[in-house]
Design a protein around this motif. Structure first.
Motif, PDB file in Angstrom:
ATOM      1  N   ALA A 106      43.221  29.524  32.775  1.00  0.00           N
ATOM      2  CA  ALA A 106      41.868  29.912  33.168  1.00  0.00           C
ATOM      3  C   ALA A 106      41.956  31.256  33.896  1.00  0.00           C
ATOM      4  CB  ALA A 106      41.265  28.855  34.077  1.00  0.00           C
ATOM      5  N   THR A 107      40.837  31.912  34.035  1.00  0.00           N
ATOM      6  CA  THR A 107      40.822  33.185  34.759  1.00  0.00           C
ATOM      7  C   THR A 107      40.020  33.031  36.046  1.00  0.00           C
ATOM      8  OG1 THR A 107      38.834  33.980  33.639  1.00  0.00           O
ATOM      9  CG2 THR A 107      40.927  34.519  32.620  1.00  0.00           C
ATOM     10  N   PHE A 108      40.306  33.898  36.983  1.00  0.00           N
ATOM     11  CA  PHE A 108      39.499  33.987  38.201  1.00  0.00           C
ATOM     12  C   PHE A 108      39.493  35.451  38.624  1.00  0.00           C
ATOM     13  CE2 PHE A 108      43.827  33.161  39.447  1.00  0.00           C
ATOM     14  CZ  PHE A 108      44.048  33.924  40.573  1.00  0.00           C
ATOM     15  N   PHE A 109      38.546  35.795  39.449  1.00  0.00           N
ATOM     16  CA  PHE A 109      38.392  37.193  39.848  1.00  0.00           C
ATOM     17  C   PHE A 109      38.950  37.418  41.241  1.00  0.00           C
ATOM     18  CE2 PHE A 109      35.719  36.754  36.244  1.00  0.00           C
ATOM     19  CZ  PHE A 109      35.830  37.977  35.610  1.00  0.00           C
ATOM     20  N   LEU A 110      39.574  38.563  41.410  1.00  0.00           N
ATOM     21  CA  LEU A 110      40.279  38.890  42.645  1.00  0.00           C
ATOM     22  C   LEU A 110      39.359  39.555  43.663  1.00  0.00           C
ATOM     23  CD1 LEU A 110      43.479  40.289  40.929  1.00  0.00           C
ATOM     24  CD2 LEU A 110      43.228  38.083  42.101  1.00  0.00           C
ATOM     25  N   PRO A 111      39.629  39.326  44.954  1.00  0.00           N
ATOM     26  CA  PRO A 111      38.844  39.976  46.011  1.00  0.00           C
ATOM     27  C   PRO A 111      39.044  41.490  45.988  1.00  0.00           C
ATOM     28  CG  PRO A 111      40.246  38.227  46.918  1.00  0.00           C
ATOM     29  CD  PRO A 111      40.639  38.422  45.483  1.00  0.00           C
ATOM     30  N   LYS A 112      38.041  42.191  46.469  1.00  0.00           N
ATOM     31  CA  LYS A 112      38.049  43.660  46.447  1.00  0.00           C
ATOM     32  C   LYS A 112      39.271  44.265  47.145  1.00  0.00           C
ATOM     33  CE  LYS A 112      33.056  44.456  46.097  1.00  0.00           C
ATOM     34  NZ  LYS A 112      32.525  43.126  45.929  1.00  0.00           N
ATOM     35  N   GLN A 113      39.698  43.674  48.278  1.00  0.00           N
ATOM     36  CA  GLN A 113      40.846  44.230  49.014  1.00  0.00           C
ATOM     37  C   GLN A 113      42.124  44.137  48.167  1.00  0.00           C
ATOM     38  OE1 GLN A 113      38.734  41.777  49.982  1.00  0.00           O
ATOM     39  NE2 GLN A 113      38.821  41.489  52.188  1.00  0.00           N
ATOM     40  N   VAL A 114      42.284  43.040  47.446  1.00  0.00           N
ATOM     41  CA  VAL A 114      43.452  42.859  46.585  1.00  0.00           C
ATOM     42  C   VAL A 114      43.393  43.860  45.430  1.00  0.00           C
ATOM     43  CG1 VAL A 114      44.628  41.242  45.030  1.00  0.00           C
ATOM     44  CG2 VAL A 114      43.758  40.438  47.243  1.00  0.00           C
ATOM     45  N   VAL A 115      42.213  43.987  44.837  1.00  0.00           N
ATOM     46  CA  VAL A 115      42.026  44.917  43.721  1.00  0.00           C
ATOM     47  C   VAL A 115      42.388  46.338  44.150  1.00  0.00           C
ATOM     48  CG1 VAL A 115      40.320  45.962  42.170  1.00  0.00           C
ATOM     49  CG2 VAL A 115      40.299  43.484  42.576  1.00  0.00           C
ATOM     50  N   GLN A 116      41.960  46.735  45.336  1.00  0.00           N
ATOM     51  CA  GLN A 116      42.237  48.086  45.812  1.00  0.00           C
ATOM     52  C   GLN A 116      43.745  48.337  45.914  1.00  0.00           C
ATOM     53  OE1 GLN A 116      40.131  50.684  46.115  1.00  0.00           O
ATOM     54  NE2 GLN A 116      42.014  51.838  46.431  1.00  0.00           N
ATOM     55  N   LEU A 117      44.488  47.366  46.436  1.00  0.00           N
ATOM     56  CA  LEU A 117      45.945  47.528  46.553  1.00  0.00           C
ATOM     57  C   LEU A 117      46.613  47.584  45.181  1.00  0.00           C
ATOM     58  CD1 LEU A 117      46.611  45.158  49.575  1.00  0.00           C
ATOM     59  CD2 LEU A 117      46.872  47.650  49.536  1.00  0.00           C
ATOM     60  N   ILE A 118      46.104  46.813  44.227  1.00  0.00           N
ATOM     61  CA  ILE A 118      46.635  46.873  42.858  1.00  0.00           C
ATOM     62  C   ILE A 118      46.382  48.250  42.260  1.00  0.00           C
ATOM     63  CG2 ILE A 118      46.378  45.965  40.512  1.00  0.00           C
ATOM     64  CD1 ILE A 118      45.818  43.206  41.864  1.00  0.00           C
ATOM     65  N   LYS A 119      45.191  48.768  42.498  1.00  0.00           N
ATOM     66  CA  LYS A 119      44.871  50.110  41.987  1.00  0.00           C
ATOM     67  C   LYS A 119      45.755  51.179  42.616  1.00  0.00           C
ATOM     68  CE  LYS A 119      40.142  49.233  40.548  1.00  0.00           C
ATOM     69  NZ  LYS A 119      38.716  49.509  40.755  1.00  0.00           N
ATOM     70  N   GLU A 120      46.285  50.879  43.804  1.00  0.00           N
ATOM     71  CA  GLU A 120      47.205  51.809  44.477  1.00  0.00           C
ATOM     72  C   GLU A 120      48.648  51.617  44.007  1.00  0.00           C
ATOM     73  OE1 GLU A 120      46.600  51.235  48.674  1.00  0.00           O
ATOM     74  OE2 GLU A 120      44.480  51.824  48.542  1.00  0.00           O
ATOM     75  N   GLY A 121      48.871  50.669  43.074  1.00  0.00           N
ATOM     76  CA  GLY A 121      50.192  50.507  42.485  1.00  0.00           C
ATOM     77  C   GLY A 121      50.958  49.253  42.889  1.00  0.00           C
ATOM     78  N   ILE A 130      50.022  41.127  51.476  1.00  0.00           N
ATOM     79  CA  ILE A 130      49.458  42.069  52.449  1.00  0.00           C
ATOM     80  C   ILE A 130      48.095  41.586  52.938  1.00  0.00           C
ATOM     81  CG2 ILE A 130      48.517  44.410  52.729  1.00  0.00           C
ATOM     82  CD1 ILE A 130      50.795  45.275  50.685  1.00  0.00           C
ATOM     83  N   VAL A 131      47.196  41.276  52.013  1.00  0.00           N
ATOM     84  CA  VAL A 131      45.822  40.909  52.380  1.00  0.00           C
ATOM     85  C   VAL A 131      45.769  39.584  53.143  1.00  0.00           C
ATOM     86  CG1 VAL A 131      43.549  40.264  51.446  1.00  0.00           C
ATOM     87  CG2 VAL A 131      44.768  42.262  50.537  1.00  0.00           C
ATOM     88  N   PHE A 132      46.591  38.621  52.728  1.00  0.00           N
ATOM     89  CA  PHE A 132      46.513  37.286  53.314  1.00  0.00           C
ATOM     90  C   PHE A 132      47.642  37.004  54.313  1.00  0.00           C
ATOM     91  CE2 PHE A 132      44.441  37.017  49.130  1.00  0.00           C
ATOM     92  CZ  PHE A 132      43.157  36.717  49.573  1.00  0.00           C
ATOM     93  N   ASN A 133      48.412  38.056  54.651  1.00  0.00           N
ATOM     94  CA  ASN A 133      49.490  37.948  55.637  1.00  0.00           C
ATOM     95  C   ASN A 133      50.456  36.811  55.285  1.00  0.00           C
ATOM     96  OD1 ASN A 133      50.907  38.788  57.883  1.00  0.00           O
ATOM     97  ND2 ASN A 133      49.778  37.438  59.272  1.00  0.00           N
ATOM     98  N   ARG A 134      50.971  36.846  54.050  1.00  0.00           N
ATOM     99  CA  ARG A 134      51.913  35.841  53.562  1.00  0.00           C
ATOM    100  C   ARG A 134      53.231  36.521  53.218  1.00  0.00           C
ATOM    101  NH1 ARG A 134      49.441  30.949  51.406  1.00  0.00           N
ATOM    102  NH2 ARG A 134      47.449  30.794  52.458  1.00  0.00           N
ATOM    103  N   LYS A 135      54.220  35.710  52.863  1.00  0.00           N
ATOM    104  CA  LYS A 135      55.497  36.215  52.373  1.00  0.00           C
ATOM    105  C   LYS A 135      55.816  35.506  51.065  1.00  0.00           C
ATOM    106  CE  LYS A 135      57.941  37.472  56.635  1.00  0.00           C
ATOM    107  NZ  LYS A 135      57.577  38.812  56.696  1.00  0.00           N
ATOM    108  N   ASN A 136      56.078  36.276  50.029  1.00  0.00           N
ATOM    109  CA  ASN A 136      56.508  35.752  48.729  1.00  0.00           C
ATOM    110  C   ASN A 136      55.555  34.695  48.169  1.00  0.00           C
ATOM    111  OD1 ASN A 136      58.229  35.906  46.567  1.00  0.00           O
ATOM    112  ND2 ASN A 136      59.722  34.481  47.400  1.00  0.00           N
TER     113      ASN A 136
END
Length: 175
Positions: A106-121, A130-136
């Motif tokens: 199934a698909t789901f849509f990503l939050p804007k903050q995550v999308v921005q970091l993906i667009k940055e590479g 980074i966005v959710f303060n997690r590790k791995n």
């Protein structure tokens, strides 16, 4: 006993394949072996086509590395822009005797903050960390688990697609 090669060392993907086989073939015993093979696509696939190709390449590359298995599995997570948003999904490819079983999650849509970091590479997993303060997080609940409060964790998310990819092998007469 069937020999199953999983083209990943990620514990989430390994468990999803095990779960799928247990559900589809409950009366059979399997040996599961994980191997690290290249996807031959970008670390973060950016389209449906590239993501599918990565999963298929993993299954094929695993079958080239280990010759005597019954099944080879490739699982590849990807993202794709849709209008002004970004959807996340994964492809699962099962290979056995030169035949393929294929399924997409199934698909789901990503939050804007995550999308921005993906667009940055960044890769999706790194952006989630980074966005959710997690590790791995990609080896744990992943974006789907974080965003659903683990109602659907990454293992469950992949397991359903593994089951669907096994349909041609459970229904051999139809395929």
């Amino acid at each position: 006993m069937g020999k199953i090669i999983i083209a990943s060392k990620n514990p989430v993907k390994i468990q999803a394949v095990k779960n799928g086989f247990e559900k589809m073939f409950p009366n059979q015993k399997f040996e599961f072996i994980s191997v690290s093979v290249p996807s031959d696509v970008a670390d973060q696939p950016l389209s449906n086509t590239e993501t599918f190709q990565g999963a298929k390449n993993r299954a094929d590359n695993a079958s080239n590395e280990i010759k005597d298995a019954d099944f080879y599995f490739g699982i590849e997570g990807g993202i794709e822009n849709l209008d002004d948003e970004m959807e996340a999904f994964a492809w699962v490819v099962a290979k056995a005797d030169g035949k393929y079983g294929k399924s997409r999650t199934a698909t789901f849509f990503l939050p804007k903050q995550v999308v921005q970091l993906i667009k940055e590479g960044k890769e999706l997993g790194d952006a989630d960390d980074i966005v959710f303060n997690r590790k791995n997080s990609k080896q744990e609940s992943g974006a789907v688990g974080i965003l659903t409060g683990d109602i659907i964790d990454r293992t469950k998310y992949y397991t359903e697609a593994v089951i669907l990819a096994l349909i041609p092998f459970k229904n051999v007469d139809l395929y």
